[in-house]
Design a protein around this motif. Structure first.
Motif, PDB file in Angstrom:
ATOM      1  N   HIS A  58       9.420   1.480  -2.137  1.00 10.68           N
ATOM      2  CA  HIS A  58       9.708   1.467  -0.703  1.00 10.68           C
ATOM      3  C   HIS A  58      11.209   1.327  -0.492  1.00 10.68           C
ATOM      4  CE1 HIS A  58       5.594   1.263   0.744  1.00 10.68           C
ATOM      5  NE2 HIS A  58       5.324   0.325  -0.148  1.00 10.68           N
ATOM      6  N   GLU A 107      -0.650  -3.112  -6.136  1.00 13.47           N
ATOM      7  CA  GLU A 107      -1.663  -3.939  -5.467  1.00 13.47           C
ATOM      8  C   GLU A 107      -3.031  -3.610  -6.051  1.00 13.47           C
ATOM      9  OE1 GLU A 107       0.104  -1.846  -2.258  1.00 13.47           O
ATOM     10  OE2 GLU A 107      -0.134  -3.562  -0.932  1.00 13.47           O
ATOM     11  N   MET A 141       0.840  -1.174   0.000  1.00 15.68           N
ATOM     12  CA  MET A 141       0.000   0.000   0.000  1.00 15.68           C
ATOM     13  C   MET A 141       0.889   1.244   0.000  1.00 15.68           C
ATOM     14  SD  MET A 141      -3.394   0.093   2.190  1.00 15.68           S
ATOM     15  CE  MET A 141      -3.986  -1.388   1.402  1.00 15.68           C
ATOM     16  N   SER A 142       0.353   2.319  -0.486  1.00 17.95           N
ATOM     17  CA  SER A 142       1.163   3.521  -0.629  1.00 17.95           C
ATOM     18  C   SER A 142       0.573   4.655   0.182  1.00 17.95           C
ATOM     19  CB  SER A 142       1.191   3.933  -2.097  1.00 17.95           C
ATOM     20  OG  SER A 142       1.731   5.223  -2.242  1.00 17.95           O
ATOM     21  N   HIS A 201       6.185  -1.998  -5.855  1.00 24.72           N
ATOM     22  CA  HIS A 201       5.114  -2.987  -6.050  1.00 24.72           C
ATOM     23  C   HIS A 201       3.791  -2.306  -6.364  1.00 24.72           C
ATOM     24  CE1 HIS A 201       3.360  -3.142  -1.663  1.00 24.72           C
ATOM     25  NE2 HIS A 201       3.927  -1.975  -1.870  1.00 24.72           N
ATOM     26  N   HIS A 258       4.592   1.662  -6.858  1.00 26.75           N
ATOM     27  CA  HIS A 258       5.184   2.701  -6.002  1.00 26.75           C
ATOM     28  C   HIS A 258       6.333   2.063  -5.229  1.00 26.75           C
ATOM     29  CE1 HIS A 258       2.257   0.623  -3.496  1.00 26.75           C
ATOM     30  NE2 HIS A 258       3.083   0.881  -2.501  1.00 26.75           N
TER      31      HIS A 258
HETATM   32 MN    MN Z   1       3.251  -0.266  -0.666  1.00 24.23          MN
END
Ligand code: MN
Length: 333
Positions: free
Chosen positions: A83, A127, A1-2, A125, A81
Motif C-alpha cells: 500500500h 492477512e 485487504m487487497s 502486509h 501486498h
Molecule cells: Mn491490504
C-alpha cells in the motif's frame, strides 16, 4: 485487504465542492458491488467505496464489508501486498485475523479492537484468518493521507476503544474524535470512525460537525438514515451542512452500523490497485518498486526496498501487481 479485481477500478478524485453553510445536501444511497477477494473459491466482499458516483467520504476512500462468512473449509487468505499513501483500518465483528507487515508487526486482529496500518511512502502486509476461526465478519477501510503524511514513515498501531453509551446506543469510536471520545491514534486529517449498535425500533439523534461529510454503512438490521431506508452493506453518504445525524432502527432486529465522517479531502488523488498517489507517475513508480520486491521474493532472494523487508514467513508467496491500464491516470483538479 487487497484489491484483486481483474480490472482494478481507477478512481480519480478532486476536492468535493462543499454545500453552503446551513444547507444540508440530500442523502445519497450507495449500493455496494460484490467483489471476489481473489483466488479459487474466493471470499466475496461488498465494496461500497470507491464507486463512480463517489470516491471519498472525508478522507475515507475505501470500504469493504464482508461476512459473516463460513471459512471453516478454507480460511481467509490475503498474501503479502503493498500500500502507499493511505492507512488501512481493520474492524472485525467476528473471527480473528493474523496480520503481518513490513514494520515488523505481527498482530491478531480481534472483534472490538482496531488495527491501523499507516503506509506513508510504502508498506506491505498479509492477512490470514487464524486456524481456530470458522467465521469472519468485518470491514476493511482505507483513509487517504494528505500531503506530507502520504510520503511519511510506515507504522502499525493497535487500539481498543472504550464502549460508550450515548443517547441509548452503544458506541465505539475506533478512530478520530466524535461524541466526546478522543483516545485513538492520531489522524492526519480531521475524521472519525465508529461502530454504533441501536436497539430495534429506536431513534437516535446525535451532533455532527457541519463541515464534515458523513457516511453510514449498515451491517445488521434495517436503518432509516436521515429518512433513507438502508439495508445490509448499503452506504448512505451525507454532504456537509448537518449539525445532527438522525438514525432510526426498524423494529424486529437490533441494528449495527458504522458511521464514518470527516472534513472533505483537499488533495486530488489517484487510486489504482492498492495504491493511492497524487498522479499517474506516483502509481507507476509504486508499481515498479513493488514488482522489484516481488521478483526478489520469487527468486528466493531477500526482498527489501521501498516497502520494507518482507517477513521471512512470506517466502515467495506475495501478490504481484496487475498490469497498468493503457490510459494515463489523471486526477481531477
Ligand atoms: Mn491490504
Amino acid at each position: 485487504m487487497s484489491v484483486t479485481e481483474r480490472d482494478p477500478v481507477l478512481v480519480e478524485s478532486g476536492p468535493t465542492a462543499p454545500t453552503g453553510p446551513g444547507v444540508p445536501g440530500e442523502p445519497e444511497l450507495l449500493l455496494p458491488r460484490e467483489v471476489p477477494l481473489g483466488g479459487p473459491r474466493a471470499m466475496l466482499v461488498q465494496r461500497s467505496l470507491p464507486q463512480r458516483r463517489r470516491s471519498l467520504i472525508g478522507a475515507w476512500c475505501f470500504l469493504d464489508h464482508y461476512g459473516p462468512d463460513d471459512v471453516s473449509q478454507r480460511g481467509m487468505r490475503v498474501p503479502g501486498h503493498p500500500h502507499t499513501g493511505l492507512q488501512t483500518v481493520t474492524w472485525l465483528f467476528e473471527g480473528e485475523v493474523e496480520h503481518r507487515d513490513t514494520t515488523g508487526a505481527v498482530a491478531v486482529v480481534r472483534p472490538g479492537e482496531m488495527n491501523l496500518m499507516t503506509a506513508g511512502l510504502g508498506v506491505a502486509h498479509s492477512e490470514y484468518s487464524t486456524p481456530g476461526t470458522t467465521r469472519v465478519h468485518g470491514a476493511q477501510l482505507w483513509v487517504a493521507l494528505p500531503d506530507g503524511a502520504a510520503t511519511g514513515n510506515r507504522a502499525f498501531e493497535h487500539y481498543v476503544p472504550p464502549l460508550l453509551r450515548v443517547a441509548g446506543a452503544e458506541v465505539r469510536v475506533f478512530l478520530g474524535e466524535w461524541l466526546g471520545a478522543t483516545g485513538g491514534p492520531r489522524t492526519f486529517t480531521r475524521l472519525f470512525g465508529a461502530e454504533v449498535v441501536l436497539r430495534a425500533g429506536t431513534e437516535w439523534r446525535v451532533p455532527v460537525d457541519a463541515r464534515d461529510e458523513i457516511g453510514v454503512l449498515v451491517d445488521r438490521g434495517v436503518v432509516a438514515v436521515e429518512g433513507v431506508t438502508t439495508r445490509r452493506s448499503q452506504l448512505v453518504a451525507l454532504p456537509p451542512g448537518r449539525t445532527e445525524l438522525e438514525l432510526r432502527a426498524e423494529p424486529g432486529e437490533d441494528a449495527r452500523v458504522l458511521v464514518l465522517g470527516g472534513e472533505p479531502f483537499a488533495s486530488p488523488i489517484v487510486m489504482w490497485w492498492n495504491f493511492v498517489g497524487r498522479d499517474h507517475d506516483d502509481i507507476v513508480r509504486a508499481r515498479a518498486d513493488w514488482q522489484r520486491q516481488v521478483d526478489a521474493a520469487k527468486a528466493g532472494e531477500p526482498a527489501d526496498g521501498r516497502f520494507g523487508p518482507h517477513p521471512a514467513s512470506w517466502g515467495g508467496t506475495v501478490l504481484p501487481a496487475p498490469e497498468l491500464p493503457t490510459v494515463r491516470l489523471k486526477p481531477r483538479s
